[in-house]
Every structure is written in C-alpha cells, then in structure tokens.
Enzyme design. Structure first.
Site, PDB file in Angstrom:
ATOM      1  N   ILE A 113      43.076  12.528  -6.599  1.00  0.00           N
ATOM      2  CA  ILE A 113      43.524  13.960  -6.689  1.00  0.00           C
ATOM      3  C   ILE A 113      42.284  14.540  -6.071  1.00  0.00           C
ATOM      4  O   ILE A 113      41.120  14.552  -6.756  1.00  0.00           O
ATOM      5  CB  ILE A 113      44.009  14.477  -7.932  1.00  0.00           C
ATOM      6  N   CYS A 132      39.444   9.581  -8.645  1.00  0.00           N
ATOM      7  CA  CYS A 132      39.849   8.580  -8.011  1.00  0.00           C
ATOM      8  C   CYS A 132      41.211   7.960  -8.412  1.00  0.00           C
ATOM      9  O   CYS A 132      41.388   8.400  -9.616  1.00  0.00           O
ATOM     10  CB  CYS A 132      38.853   7.463  -7.790  1.00  0.00           C
ATOM     11  N   GLU A 160      42.149   5.005  -9.508  1.00  0.00           N
ATOM     12  CA  GLU A 160      41.835   4.128 -10.419  1.00  0.00           C
ATOM     13  C   GLU A 160      41.549   4.826 -11.945  1.00  0.00           C
ATOM     14  O   GLU A 160      42.140   4.571 -12.894  1.00  0.00           O
ATOM     15  CB  GLU A 160      40.575   3.236 -10.241  1.00  0.00           C
ATOM     16  N   CYS A 194      34.932   2.687  -5.686  1.00  0.00           N
ATOM     17  CA  CYS A 194      33.589   3.171  -5.857  1.00  0.00           C
ATOM     18  C   CYS A 194      32.653   2.956  -7.062  1.00  0.00           C
ATOM     19  O   CYS A 194      33.441   2.477  -8.058  1.00  0.00           O
ATOM     20  CB  CYS A 194      33.754   4.884  -5.497  1.00  0.00           C
ATOM     21  N   CYS A 244      33.961   4.755 -10.290  1.00  0.00           N
ATOM     22  CA  CYS A 244      35.320   3.741 -11.090  1.00  0.00           C
ATOM     23  C   CYS A 244      34.964   2.508 -11.585  1.00  0.00           C
ATOM     24  O   CYS A 244      35.284   2.084 -12.608  1.00  0.00           O
ATOM     25  CB  CYS A 244      36.328   3.620  -9.931  1.00  0.00           C
TER      26      CYS A 244
HETATM   27  N1  THU Z   1      38.829   6.620  -3.611  1.00  0.00           N
HETATM   28  C1  THU Z   1      39.811   6.321  -4.614  1.00  0.00           C
HETATM   29  O1  THU Z   1      40.857   6.887  -5.009  1.00  0.00           O
HETATM   30  N2  THU Z   1      39.359   5.029  -5.129  1.00  0.00           N
HETATM   31  C2  THU Z   1      38.694   4.084  -4.434  1.00  0.00           C
HETATM   32  O2  THU Z   1      38.533   3.004  -4.833  1.00  0.00           O
HETATM   33  C3  THU Z   1      38.013   4.568  -3.308  1.00  0.00           C
HETATM   34  C4  THU Z   1      37.994   5.914  -2.913  1.00  0.00           C
HETATM   35  C5  THU Z   1      39.497   8.242  -3.105  1.00  0.00           C
HETATM   36  C6  THU Z   1      38.427   9.074  -3.389  1.00  0.00           C
HETATM   37  C7  THU Z   1      38.753  10.213  -2.324  1.00  0.00           C
HETATM   38  O3  THU Z   1      40.031  11.077  -2.895  1.00  0.00           O
HETATM   39  C8  THU Z   1      39.091   9.538  -1.220  1.00  0.00           C
HETATM   40  O4  THU Z   1      39.629   7.961  -1.735  1.00  0.00           O
HETATM   41  C9  THU Z   1      37.997   9.266  -0.038  1.00  0.00           C
HETATM   42  O5  THU Z   1      36.756   8.891  -0.613  1.00  0.00           O
END
Ligand code: THU
Length: 143
Positions: free
Chosen positions: A57, A67, A69, A100, A103
């Site tokens: 979101i 993120c 996760e 990332c 997370c």
């Molecule tokens: N993002 C995630 O939701 N999880 C991950 O494991 C890597 C990155 C999202 C954050 C952002 O909304 C988009 O991916 C680009 O970085």
C-alpha cells in the site's frame, strides 16, 4: 466402491503450497501501487491454519509505503495472532521476489528463525528460505 486416491504427505504439502501461492497472487491484485506499479502479495499461515493475506500500500509520501509482507504480518498481530507456520510472498519478478530489509527485520521480530518463507516469481518459480537465512545475526533484543 469408488477408487480411493491416496495422497502422500509430499503431495498434500505441494497442494497446500499451490493454494498459498494462489492466495498471495490474489492478494497482490489489491495492491495500491500508483507510484511503482509493482504489486506484491503475501499469504501468512498462522499455527491454527488461519491465513492472513496482504498487499503493498503506497503513499504520495513514498516512505509511508507498507510492503505486502508487513501488511499480512500486521493484520495477524492486530488480531491477536502471534504464532506462525509459514509465509508466502509473490512479486511479478523474473526471479523469486527478494523481501526488503525492513520486512526482514519485521519477520525477525515476529517469526521463529526457522520459519520457512516461500518467495515466488511471476512464473511461479520459488525459492524457500528461513527467516534466519533472510536476516542472519538479526537485531532482536535490546540487551
Ligand atoms: N515491496 C513489497 O511490498 N515487498 C517486497 O518484498 C519488496 C518491495 C513493495 C514496496 C513498494 O510498494 C514496491 O514494492 C516497490 O518498491
């Protein structure tokens, strides 16, 4: 007498994993990603079998992004669920998605070191890593 198909433990595990991957893919469809256009979905399985899904979101103030996760983890924690079995994370990537650092740190806070995290690519290829492998020697205690 109908023919009975006996499923091995391995078959059942594989079917469960396929279902979780599909749930993570479904969750990614709710991603709010007007800035990155990079949807992520997650499916977190609690010890009692409940599944919490999550998506990323985003926000015009980029660092406020949550993120996929972490959305799934925070949904579970906010409902009083603290015991987990496994996490599946899906991204539309060539290679299985790499979570990332933020997370990984949140996983280290709430999951056991040996909890399996299945990372899934666009073609549904997977890599399974434990929380300990994703973030070795993590900061989990103040003393
Ligand atoms: N993002 C995630 O939701 N999880 C991950 O494991 C890597 C990155 C999202 C954050 C952002 O909304 C988009 O991916 C680009 O970085």
């Amino acid at each position: 007498m109908p023919h009975q198909v006996l499923l091995s433990w391995k078959d059942e595990k594989q079917m469960a994993d396929t279902k979780l991957i599909d749930l993570a893919i479904e969750a990614s469809k709710f991603a709010y990603v007007p800035y990155s256009h990079f949807p992520i979905g997650a499916a977190l399985v609690a010890a009692d079998g409940q599944v919490f899904t999550g998506c990323n979101i985003e926000n015009a103030s980029y660092p406020l992004t949550n993120c996929g996760e972490r959305t799934a983890i925070f949904k579970a924690i906010s409902e009083g669920v603290t015991d987990f079995k496994e996490l599946v994370v899906y991204g539309e990537t060539q290679k299985p998605i790499s979570p990332c650092g933020a997370c990984r740190q949140v996983m280290a806070e709430f999951f056991k070191q040996d909890l399996p995290v299945t990372l899934v690519a666009k073609d549904k290829s997977t890599v399974v890593m434990t929380v300990g492998e994703l973030l070795p020697y993590s900061f989990t205690d103040l003393k």
